[in-house]
Design a protein around this motif. Sequence first.
Motif, PDB file in Angstrom:
ATOM      1  N   PRO A 156       0.817  -1.234   0.000  1.00 42.05           N
ATOM      2  CA  PRO A 156       0.000   0.000   0.000  1.00 42.05           C
ATOM      3  C   PRO A 156       0.843   1.274   0.000  1.00 42.05           C
ATOM      4  N   GLY A 157       1.956   1.265   0.773  1.00 42.72           N
ATOM      5  CA  GLY A 157       2.804   2.442   0.804  1.00 42.72           C
ATOM      6  C   GLY A 157       3.470   2.715  -0.525  1.00 42.72           C
ATOM      7  N   VAL A 158       3.932   1.665  -1.199  1.00 43.22           N
ATOM      8  CA  VAL A 158       4.565   1.843  -2.503  1.00 43.22           C
ATOM      9  C   VAL A 158       3.540   2.370  -3.506  1.00 43.22           C
ATOM     10  N   LEU A 159       2.336   1.797  -3.490  1.00 43.17           N
ATOM     11  CA  LEU A 159       1.297   2.260  -4.412  1.00 43.17           C
ATOM     12  C   LEU A 159       0.940   3.721  -4.138  1.00 43.17           C
ATOM     13  N   SER A 160       0.876   4.082  -2.858  1.00 41.77           N
ATOM     14  CA  SER A 160       0.539   5.460  -2.527  1.00 41.77           C
ATOM     15  C   SER A 160       1.584   6.428  -3.077  1.00 41.77           C
ATOM     16  N   ASN A 161       2.850   6.082  -2.898  1.00 39.47           N
ATOM     17  CA  ASN A 161       3.909   6.959  -3.396  1.00 39.47           C
ATOM     18  C   ASN A 161       3.994   6.953  -4.915  1.00 39.47           C
ATOM     19  N   ARG A 162       3.804   5.776  -5.512  1.00 31.17           N
ATOM     20  CA  ARG A 162       3.819   5.729  -6.986  1.00 31.17           C
ATOM     21  C   ARG A 162       2.659   6.557  -7.548  1.00 31.17           C
ATOM     22  N   GLY A 163       1.513   6.482  -6.890  1.00 29.58           N
ATOM     23  CA  GLY A 163       0.374   7.277  -7.339  1.00 29.58           C
ATOM     24  C   GLY A 163       0.666   8.769  -7.308  1.00 29.58           C
ATOM     25  N   LEU A 164       1.353   9.229  -6.233  1.00 28.27           N
ATOM     26  CA  LEU A 164       1.707  10.648  -6.169  1.00 28.27           C
ATOM     27  C   LEU A 164       2.700  11.026  -7.262  1.00 28.27           C
ATOM     28  N   ALA A 165       3.692  10.180  -7.481  1.00 24.90           N
ATOM     29  CA  ALA A 165       4.675  10.489  -8.523  1.00 24.90           C
ATOM     30  C   ALA A 165       4.021  10.516  -9.895  1.00 24.90           C
ATOM     31  N   LEU A 166       3.106   9.567 -10.148  1.00 21.34           N
ATOM     32  CA  LEU A 166       2.384   9.572 -11.425  1.00 21.34           C
ATOM     33  C   LEU A 166       1.541  10.838 -11.571  1.00 21.34           C
ATOM     34  N   MET A 167       0.963  11.290 -10.471  1.00 17.97           N
ATOM     35  CA  MET A 167       0.171  12.519 -10.535  1.00 17.97           C
ATOM     36  C   MET A 167       1.038  13.689 -10.981  1.00 17.97           C
ATOM     37  N   GLU A 174      -3.641   6.811 -14.209  1.00 18.28           N
ATOM     38  CA  GLU A 174      -2.828   5.799 -13.530  1.00 18.28           C
ATOM     39  C   GLU A 174      -2.639   6.160 -12.059  1.00 18.28           C
ATOM     40  N   SER A 175      -2.474   7.439 -11.795  1.00 17.13           N
ATOM     41  CA  SER A 175      -2.331   7.890 -10.414  1.00 17.13           C
ATOM     42  C   SER A 175      -3.562   7.517  -9.597  1.00 17.13           C
ATOM     43  N   ALA A 176      -4.737   7.780 -10.150  1.00 16.07           N
ATOM     44  CA  ALA A 176      -5.975   7.460  -9.433  1.00 16.07           C
ATOM     45  C   ALA A 176      -6.073   5.965  -9.153  1.00 16.07           C
ATOM     46  N   ALA A 177      -5.694   5.135 -10.125  1.00 16.35           N
ATOM     47  CA  ALA A 177      -5.758   3.688  -9.927  1.00 16.35           C
ATOM     48  C   ALA A 177      -4.847   3.253  -8.788  1.00 16.35           C
ATOM     49  N   ASP A 178      -3.614   3.782  -8.753  1.00 19.05           N
ATOM     50  CA  ASP A 178      -2.685   3.406  -7.689  1.00 19.05           C
ATOM     51  C   ASP A 178      -3.172   3.866  -6.327  1.00 19.05           C
ATOM     52  N   LEU A 179      -3.660   5.095  -6.250  1.00 19.90           N
ATOM     53  CA  LEU A 179      -4.086   5.624  -4.957  1.00 19.90           C
ATOM     54  C   LEU A 179      -5.337   4.918  -4.448  1.00 19.90           C
TER      55      LEU A 179
END
Length: 870
Positions: A156-167, A174-179
């Motif tokens: 979950p933490g990796v997805l949260s950070n990847r989502g922010l970076a994608l944003m 893609e950001s929304a999907a990860d978050l």
Amino acid sequence: MTPGRTDGTLDPITLVARDPDLARRRAEQVLGDDCTPTTRSIALRTLGAARRELGDPAGAERLLRQSAAVAARAGDPEHAAQARASRLGLLALRGSGGYAARTLARLSADTASARAMLLTHHGLAAAQHGRFDTAVAGFDAALDALDGDTDRSLLPGVLSNRGLALMYAGSLAESAADLEGALSRASDSGQTALRGVALQNLGCLAVRTGDPARAVACFGEAERLVPAQRLPLVRMDHADALLAAGMHREAARMLGGLGELGAASGRYGGGRATTEAATAGLLQAKVLLARGDTRAARGLARRLRRGFSDDSLWAELARLIEWSARHSAVPAQRSAPPRFTRPSTRRGPANGGAGPGPGAAPPNPRRDDTHRCPPPAGAGSGCADTAEAATALAHCVHSAPLGPVSAMLPSGPEAAALRVIAAGDHRSPRGRLVDPPGGHRPARHLELIVHARAHRREVAAAGARAALRAGDAPAALDWTEFASAPALPAGPCRNGPWLDLLDRCRALHARAHRGDAAARRELPALAETLSTAQWHADCMTAESGGAPSRHEPPAAAALSRNLAGRAFVRYVRVHGTDTAITVVDGRTRLHPLPSAPAVEDAVAKLSYAARTRVLSGDEETSAPDGVAAAARRVDRLLIGPVSETVGDRPLVIAPSPPVQALPWGLLPSLRGREVSVAPSGRAWLAGGGADADPPTGPGRVVLAAGGAPQGAAGEVGALASVYPGAAVLRGAEARVEQVLRAAAGAGVAHLAAHGSASAQTPMLAAVRMEDGPLFAYDIERLSRAPRVTVLSSCWVGGAMPASSGAPLGMAASLLAMGGRVVVAGVLPVSDRTVGSAMLGFHRALRAGTAPARAVADHLAGAGFVCYGTG
């Protein structure tokens, strides 16, 4: 915490993500007992991670060093590597490392789980420096290195950070999907605190996509889940969302509640600032810009910049604020803003608030039953602050999985449009700001709609200013219409808690009206709560009408085809300069107006003089220095510059904020002339334009009278003779719920009652029915507003501009909910004389006269205005 347990208590990531304070207590409990070296190492690592989240990075680093040493002495390379990876992550978050970081990286790469943590920290370090494509690659590598069940707590933490970076990299879908994935997994695993972080990051994404309602809802829920030490970070994100919505006063209040953290921002200069204090300082500078205090904003940004290293993200953001402050203070300059890795513009509103007079009650109105304006029962009248924002920051907080890494970066097509405008092209950028079909769903509250897309309104202001400087009237009109494109609420709000608040507010108003001092004291706080409570999950989507479709014709051309002999006048205020734009006989022209302060002063004096005359009972006289003189001055300032162009044609007027509550019929040039007032040209067209005149048959008619003033019931009784078969609601039948049910979808609805309005809370404008006030908020509960609504009450016609400049209030709500025409007063209404005027108006309307013509003939002299497509 003993080896072999599978409930997550031996997993520091899961435990800290659930509750850092609970993790600290459990770790300390284990360390107080006899335990194996492996358990001791895990407990030390858990305690270190908890200390990091609880604001003690130095203590956290010491504990993580001890954890690695205990595991290494015990011959446990797996846990030693994980402790080193955690320590390396802490060093990266603190912006330090050097030789120690290189050594830790080499020693941590031997195990899969530690390697995944190491790659995650590499991604975070890249994000912290604004290298978001590199950050995404780092998080992708971390996901590849995760070992299924063993490392599911890290996912979950990796997805949260990847989502922010994608944003920040611009990949919003893609950001929304990860978050969303991070939120779901954190919820499933009971990681409460991390769930709060995922909601916080989703709120940042919502700000990015122009959905402030969803953002505020996410931040509100996140505040209930994150540990207390993280609350300032969430509230700073929350404040930035409010700034993005143009709500700078609310943002300032939220920042003011951060105490020492916010105060620290004013003490930069020699040392290095913490992430939290830096964020608070930059947001405070942004508030200063929103208030128009460019000198203070620039000074604070300069002090902030000196507290950062020259190559840091913070220094770049401080330089952006300095640039924005300098160039908003000197509009004619045309240098491009500083460039960033992923730039965008998140700016404040294009238009300001009302001047000191329109829409506010006079200082000491006569409080008797001869006027339809009762004494105020709660929040008093006031004036919205003038706001011109000129900066572009989007603040977000990341976690690794819970460590704060703030990165405030602008992004999106708005920045590209601003650069094109700054380079001298004011025509082409507008086409780049079109949303894809279905990109945003409508909100259910008018206030949510008018606060959405503040950054786009600022781009529109920049485009309009450039077009005005170039003398390009059609382009200037297109930009101003783009900023105020019409949008309808999605339908009635059915959120139970919010509706309960509305009923409680109604009950308090009723008690205050009966003289209850306690109720009067409670009302201001409840009014503010009611306004902010709209940002709930049921109504948190953004409006879809913020941009025209690609195939929509230019505004001037569309208006020219539909005016049918009318003249269109749009009053525009852009960066403190007032201009009128006219469309007459197929030609669009610009007309410079006198200075903004002169216009505001004249409008305020006319409104005050007219109110005083009615309240004094002296409607039949007008001293040379009174209403007539004030009306001549306003006429000279507003109508004089366009008079030669518009001639004696009927007018469609789209007012700027300072003149939204102007009694137009009092101006000498407009006496006896048909005048329709609309929020914008496109709103007038959307309502049917010249083809919207009601048919001779009025359809279903509703006539309702409040319990006061005395003449209301008689007025409604007289009108019943004009409309045989009308539903007449008086006495106990004229309760709010019954009136709303009867009015929904009616052809004509006439409400006669006391009225009230406040510039501070425009959606609490109301007509007082038998059981309490029927608010503008209540209009949003209708499936469809009446086609023609007549409000025979004081004040309620005067629209109050939101910080965005968009009109709010009773008339605005009726038009937004599908009404075609609203006839309402912007002045006190005399109960002695209004009845006969209303009878004449309705007889004309019943005979087929257009509403604007009937208002001009019977009601304009009493301060009534025809809103919509009359």
